[in-house]
Design a protein around this motif. Structure first.
Motif, PDB file in Angstrom:
ATOM      1  N   SER A   1       0.825  -1.217   0.000  1.00 34.66           N
ATOM      2  CA  SER A   1       0.000   0.000   0.000  1.00 34.66           C
ATOM      3  C   SER A   1       0.854   1.259   0.000  1.00 34.66           C
ATOM      4  O   SER A   1       0.522   2.250  -0.658  1.00 34.66           O
ATOM      5  CB  SER A   1      -0.929  -0.004   1.215  1.00 34.66           C
ATOM      6  N   ASP A   2       1.983   1.213   0.716  1.00 38.05           N
ATOM      7  CA  ASP A   2       2.839   2.398   0.830  1.00 38.05           C
ATOM      8  C   ASP A   2       3.468   2.820  -0.501  1.00 38.05           C
ATOM      9  O   ASP A   2       3.922   3.961  -0.642  1.00 38.05           O
ATOM     10  CB  ASP A   2       3.946   2.149   1.858  1.00 38.05           C
ATOM     11  N   LEU A   3       3.508   1.898  -1.463  1.00 33.56           N
ATOM     12  CA  LEU A   3       4.095   2.225  -2.769  1.00 33.56           C
ATOM     13  C   LEU A   3       3.098   2.915  -3.688  1.00 33.56           C
ATOM     14  O   LEU A   3       3.453   3.388  -4.767  1.00 33.56           O
ATOM     15  CB  LEU A   3       4.618   0.956  -3.447  1.00 33.56           C
ATOM     16  N   VAL A   4       1.840   2.966  -3.274  1.00 37.25           N
ATOM     17  CA  VAL A   4       0.780   3.574  -4.081  1.00 37.25           C
ATOM     18  C   VAL A   4       0.594   5.019  -3.646  1.00 37.25           C
ATOM     19  O   VAL A   4       0.409   5.291  -2.463  1.00 37.25           O
ATOM     20  CB  VAL A   4      -0.545   2.799  -3.925  1.00 37.25           C
ATOM     21  N   ASN A   5       0.648   5.951  -4.592  1.00 35.54           N
ATOM     22  CA  ASN A   5       0.440   7.355  -4.235  1.00 35.54           C
ATOM     23  C   ASN A   5      -0.476   8.067  -5.232  1.00 35.54           C
ATOM     24  O   ASN A   5      -1.652   8.254  -4.972  1.00 35.54           O
ATOM     25  CB  ASN A   5       1.786   8.089  -4.054  1.00 35.54           C
ATOM     26  N   ILE A   6       0.038   8.420  -6.406  1.00 31.84           N
ATOM     27  CA  ILE A   6      -0.774   9.232  -7.327  1.00 31.84           C
ATOM     28  C   ILE A   6      -1.615   8.375  -8.280  1.00 31.84           C
ATOM     29  O   ILE A   6      -2.193   8.891  -9.236  1.00 31.84           O
ATOM     30  CB  ILE A   6       0.110  10.190  -8.146  1.00 31.84           C
ATOM     31  N   CYS A   7      -1.697   7.074  -8.051  1.00 28.60           N
ATOM     32  CA  CYS A   7      -2.494   6.203  -8.923  1.00 28.60           C
ATOM     33  C   CYS A   7      -3.220   5.166  -8.063  1.00 28.60           C
ATOM     34  O   CYS A   7      -2.981   3.969  -8.170  1.00 28.60           O
ATOM     35  CB  CYS A   7      -1.601   5.532  -9.961  1.00 28.60           C
ATOM     36  N   GLU A   8      -4.124   5.657  -7.228  1.00 32.54           N
ATOM     37  CA  GLU A   8      -4.863   4.788  -6.320  1.00 32.54           C
ATOM     38  C   GLU A   8      -6.138   4.289  -6.996  1.00 32.54           C
ATOM     39  O   GLU A   8      -6.983   5.070  -7.432  1.00 32.54           O
ATOM     40  CB  GLU A   8      -5.222   5.550  -5.041  1.00 32.54           C
ATOM     41  N   ALA A   9      -6.274   2.972  -7.080  1.00 31.35           N
ATOM     42  CA  ALA A   9      -7.413   2.366  -7.757  1.00 31.35           C
ATOM     43  C   ALA A   9      -8.677   2.463  -6.917  1.00 31.35           C
ATOM     44  O   ALA A   9      -8.678   2.120  -5.733  1.00 31.35           O
ATOM     45  CB  ALA A   9      -7.115   0.903  -8.065  1.00 31.35           C
ATOM     46  N   VAL A  10      -9.755   2.960  -7.537  1.00 31.39           N
ATOM     47  CA  VAL A  10     -11.061   3.019  -6.873  1.00 31.39           C
ATOM     48  C   VAL A  10     -12.117   2.504  -7.846  1.00 31.39           C
ATOM     49  O   VAL A  10     -11.938   2.547  -9.063  1.00 31.39           O
ATOM     50  CB  VAL A  10     -11.426   4.449  -6.421  1.00 31.39           C
ATOM     51  N   HIS A  11     -13.214   2.003  -7.295  1.00 29.53           N
ATOM     52  CA  HIS A  11     -14.298   1.498  -8.134  1.00 29.53           C
ATOM     53  C   HIS A  11     -15.075   2.668  -8.734  1.00 29.53           C
ATOM     54  O   HIS A  11     -15.285   3.690  -8.085  1.00 29.53           O
ATOM     55  CB  HIS A  11     -15.240   0.630  -7.293  1.00 29.53           C
ATOM     56  N   PHE A  12     -15.480   2.495 -10.002  1.00 28.21           N
ATOM     57  CA  PHE A  12     -16.295   3.525 -10.651  1.00 28.21           C
ATOM     58  C   PHE A  12     -17.772   3.225 -10.443  1.00 28.21           C
ATOM     59  O   PHE A  12     -18.258   2.147 -10.799  1.00 28.21           O
ATOM     60  CB  PHE A  12     -15.991   3.584 -12.158  1.00 28.21           C
ATOM     61  N   TYR A  13     -18.491   4.187  -9.872  1.00 25.78           N
ATOM     62  CA  TYR A  13     -19.929   4.052  -9.655  1.00 25.78           C
ATOM     63  C   TYR A  13     -20.711   4.901 -10.656  1.00 25.78           C
ATOM     64  O   TYR A  13     -21.620   4.417 -11.325  1.00 25.78           O
ATOM     65  CB  TYR A  13     -20.285   4.453  -8.226  1.00 25.78           C
ATOM     66  N   SER A  14     -20.357   6.164 -10.731  1.00 21.42           N
ATOM     67  CA  SER A  14     -21.025   7.083 -11.659  1.00 21.42           C
ATOM     68  C   SER A  14     -20.183   8.342 -11.762  1.00 21.42           C
ATOM     69  O   SER A  14     -19.301   8.592 -10.932  1.00 21.42           O
ATOM     70  CB  SER A  14     -22.434   7.439 -11.175  1.00 21.42           C
ATOM     71  N   PHE A  15     -20.458   9.160 -12.779  1.00 18.74           N
ATOM     72  CA  PHE A  15     -19.720  10.409 -12.919  1.00 18.74           C
ATOM     73  C   PHE A  15     -20.047  11.358 -11.769  1.00 18.74           C
ATOM     74  O   PHE A  15     -19.171  12.083 -11.284  1.00 18.74           O
ATOM     75  CB  PHE A  15     -20.036  11.057 -14.267  1.00 18.74           C
ATOM     76  N   GLN A  16     -21.276  11.341 -11.335  1.00 20.83           N
ATOM     77  CA  GLN A  16     -21.656  12.200 -10.214  1.00 20.83           C
ATOM     78  C   GLN A  16     -20.923  11.786  -8.947  1.00 20.83           C
ATOM     79  O   GLN A  16     -20.406  12.638  -8.212  1.00 20.83           O
ATOM     80  CB  GLN A  16     -23.172  12.136  -9.970  1.00 20.83           C
ATOM     81  N   HIS A  17     -20.862  10.471  -8.701  1.00 25.50           N
ATOM     82  CA  HIS A  17     -20.149   9.969  -7.523  1.00 25.50           C
ATOM     83  C   HIS A  17     -18.683  10.397  -7.572  1.00 25.50           C
ATOM     84  O   HIS A  17     -18.103  10.819  -6.563  1.00 25.50           O
ATOM     85  CB  HIS A  17     -20.265   8.442  -7.451  1.00 25.50           C
ATOM     86  N   SER A  18     -18.074  10.300  -8.744  1.00 29.72           N
ATOM     87  CA  SER A  18     -16.663  10.674  -8.883  1.00 29.72           C
ATOM     88  C   SER A  18     -16.462  12.162  -8.639  1.00 29.72           C
ATOM     89  O   SER A  18     -15.479  12.565  -8.006  1.00 29.72           O
ATOM     90  CB  SER A  18     -16.153  10.299 -10.284  1.00 29.72           C
TER      91      SER A  18
END
Length: 744
Positions: free
Chosen positions: A483-500
């Motif tokens: 986890s500590d190696l992840v910084n500017i490219c953190e993966a998240v699930h896409f729900y909707s454009f509004q959610h984002s």
């Protein structure tokens, strides 16, 4: 390694040299290698004998071309492929490795002495440098010489039958009786055969082209030679290029083969033809061979050359996994790599396509290869997309290998809550970015959702596991070290454009499956474009593509999607377009998106109703072809080909179009079409053009002879040559199309 004289090393390569070929399965094979006199081809024999009859392969397969070598280097033990028995190799400096531009497996060779390995590496590198710096005149001389030496007899000459065979291999079909007449005319010493100089003159005579001669006569008033002011007129009127007298003089100096005419500062028809066939007159604007775009904007403002299942060399069910997949992709400018990570034996994580019969490769070996090749083709950042299926223990091994091998090249920019935009490619030069899930702050170890990883693996078993888990979403435990190696490219699930818009940060990246992305592009293109102005989005193919076929990338580029993951191991139309888009900007793997797809104040829906201000009309006249190769398996000689040309435009939906020429029967040497085409473009800044030459076949699908793709923004206007590539992206020179381009 001390500096060695390249030419001396080349000379030493022409003597049979015993070496040991080392394969991934730990087997070793005794070979002898030497460079042919044409200085283009390295040939080898099996065992200790040099008799070709003693080898298993046919002679034409027992060689490799210098032009196909991407890199050669003295090997370190840790950089040899993972299945090699490292303990059995004595002395790393006795071993050298060759990586190829095409799908040919890498070659590891062990020599008897350190100096022998060094001499071969220095010699090959010398030849590679010479190829990069040669002029078109030198290239043509080398090309003619190569074919001459392949077919010559013991007296270093070509008799009639030999000349006919060589000409057929050059895709020039001519009757033997005509060859006899030419030999009588050119054979000055009356030997009944042609030497190299005489054969060169013969080639020049039979490859004269009327359409270029007509263009030459239009501007060469005296009908003999073109003067400087006439060359200036040609550029201004036809090529839409302003060039002064000094610039024209430089062109004459470079392309005129006759030294006397060169002194008079005039250009002959032969010199004019060579100029039109050169890189300067290519349809692709070679000033775009350098990085010319602004590289200081946020990462989200660029298209990024991206691969899918990078480790695979073939299909997704039984194909081999290899670090060579990463090397090949990186050498082609790819900047986004995928690593499917699973628990391996002895605590060593492996990479492979889970729940399939694909072979496995050590994660450590892949990271070593990435460390060596990450910035060979481009200095700009490389993304490592980890599809993590490992236990916590082996996740720690993943992290340890990346830290120990990649070291300071790992991106360490903190992702903070006040980050307004992503850093730029310029800020991240020489950096490697890890894409993965990330733990919440001050958490040593915790569960994270496995939903996205399950979908991206395309493995039915994993996907079903997620679907049938009704009580709660399937999760995996994430190690803090990873986890500590992840910084500017953190993966998240896409729900909707509004959610984002409400929840996501610029450093969050979502992966969206091809089918879902299609719906979003169709119904919410403007929202999609706004989303990608701020955040990165990865589009990955549906699980149905088990043969490693590719999706159409331009559909998603039109919506601003930066990362469209394609199988680089699969030659296809889609990969042609991908490499065509990233051919510009120095092939650095980053292409700045059109301003309308970056500007926060612009609201654009590329699916329809694009404003008039962007519109242009692209006109292309396909005039002729030149020395088109015969598709493999159809014998030799260009006259067997019935070629036609298909021109396709890709971009926003309104711009996708196709047109084609008629079929020219029985002429692959010099077919003439003179076919006019017109393509209205609503958004030319995003349009790509693909030229494809096909062999007409009434009984089955027409086979591709050659192709070339490029952005409209990189096209030069006027009379241009399209230098064709094979389906595997190999240079088919001198095969080309002659066209005229205008953008109005």
């Amino acid at each position: 390694m001390s500096e060695m004289d390249g030419q001396s090393c080349v000379s030493s390569m022409m003597v049979w040299t015993p070496m040991t070929k080392i394969r991934e399965n730990r087997k070793k094979y005794k070979r002898k290698y030497r460079l042919r006199k044409d200085m283009e081809t390295v040939e080898y024999t099996a065992g200790i004998k040099t008799c070709r009859a003693c080898t298993k392969r046919p002679p034409e397969e027992q060689n490799f071309e210098i032009t196909n070598i991407a890199e050669v280097f003295l090997s370190k033990l840790t950089l040899l492929r993972s299945r090699v028995d490292r303990e059995s190799i004595t002395g790393a400096t006795k071993t050298f490795s060759i990586y190829y531009k095409d799908q040919t497996p890498a070659l590891d060779l062990e020599c008897s002495k350190e100096d022998v390995a060094k001499a071969w590496v220095a010699g090959i590198q010398h030849l590679m440098r010479a190829r990069r710096t040669e002029t078109i005149i030198d290239k043509r001389k080398r090309w003619i010489s190569e074919y001459f030496h392949k077919g010559k007899n013991a007296d270093d000459r070509l008799e009639s039958k030999e000349a006919k065979k060589v000409l057929a291999q050059m895709n020039i079909q001519i009757k033997e009786s005509q060859i006899d007449m030419v030999i009588q005319k050119l054979d000055k010493d009356q030997t009944g055969a042609l030497n190299l100089d005489e054969f060169t003159q013969f080639y020049n005579d039979v490859t004269a082209r009327e359409e270029i001669e007509e263009l030459f006569d239009k501007y060469a008033v005296d009908g003999e030679n073109m003067k400087v002011h006439e060359l200036m007129q040609f550029h201004a009127k036809e090529q839409k290029v302003a060039i002064d007298a000094k610039g024209c003089g430089k062109l004459i100096e470079k392309f005129e083969p006759d030294s006397e005419l060169k002194k008079k500062n005039i250009l002959s028809l032969e010199g004019f033809t060579l100029y039109l066939q050169s890189a300067e007159s290519d349809v692709f604007n070679h000033t775009h061979d350098e990085v010319y775009q602004d590289m200081t904007q946020p990462l989200s403002h660029y298209f990024i050359a991206s691969s899918h299942n990078t480790y695979l060399l073939e299909d997704q069910i039984r194909g081999p996994s290899s670090k060579e997949g990463y090397v090949r992709a990186l050498l082609k400018g790819c900047r986004f790599l995928e690593l499917d990570c699973w628990d391996g034996d002895d605590g060593e994580p492996v990479i492979y396509h889970g729940y399939t019969l694909t072979s496995k490769v050590l994660f450590r070996d892949v990271i070593e290869a990435i460390g060596r090749y990450a910035f060979k083709a481009s200095p700009y950042p490389v993304f490592l997309s980890l599809e993590n299926h490992c236990s916590v223990v082996q996740q720690r091994a993943l992290a340890a290998h990346m830290v120990n091998i990649l070291g300071d090249s790992l991106c360490n920019i903190p992702a903070t809550s006040d980050m307004q935009k992503l850093p730029s490619p310029q800020q991240l030069r020489g950096k490697i970015i890890v894409k993965n899930k990330k733990l919440k702050r001050n958490v040593a170890e915790d569960d994270v959702s496995d939903e996205d990883e399950a979908a991206e693996t395309e493995d039915v078993e994993v996907q079903e596991r997620v679907k049938t888990c009704k009580e709660k979403k399937k999760t995996i435990k994430l190690a803090k070290e990873l986890s500590d190696l992840v910084n500017i490219c953190e993966a998240v699930h896409f729900y909707s454009f509004q959610h984002s818009r409400e929840k996501d940060m610029p450093y969050n990246i979502s992966s969206i499956k091809e089918g879902k992305a299609d719906s979003l592009v169709k119904d919410q293109a403007a929202d999609f474009i706004d989303h990608t102005k701020r955040q990165l989005v990865k589009i990955y193919p549906s699980g149905a593509k088990v043969d490693s076929s590719n999706m159409d990338p331009y559909l998603y580029w039109a919506a601003g999607c930066q990362i469209v993951a394609l199988n680089y191991q699969t030659p296809c139309d889609q990969m042609d377009l991908n490499l065509g888009l990233f051919r510009q900007n120095g092939r650095c793997g980053y292409v700045l998106k059109p301003e309308a797809l970056r500007d926060a104040q612009t609201r654009l829906d590329t699916s329809n109703n694009i404003p008039e201000k962007y519109k242009k009309t692209l006109k292309i006249k396909v005039i002729s072809g030149f020395q088109l190769p015969t598709p493999k398996g159809e014998g030799s000689g260009g006259s067997a080909v019935d070629p036609y040309v298909k021109v396709q435009v890709y971009g926003v939906p309104a711009d996708c179009a196709e047109d084609g020429t008629d079929v020219v029967k029985n002429n692959g040497f010099h077919p003439v079409w003179n076919c006019d085409m017109s393509f209205p473009l609503t958004f030319p800044d995003l349009a790509l053009v693909r030229f494809e030459v096909k062999e007409h076949d009434t009984m089955s699908d027409s086979e591709t002879i050659g192709q070339f793709s490029l952005p409209v923004s990189s096209m030069q206007q006027g009379y241009r040559h399209v230098h064709l590539l094979s389906k595997d992206q190999e240079d088919l020179s001198p095969a080309a199309l002659f066209i005229h381009v205008s953008l109005q």
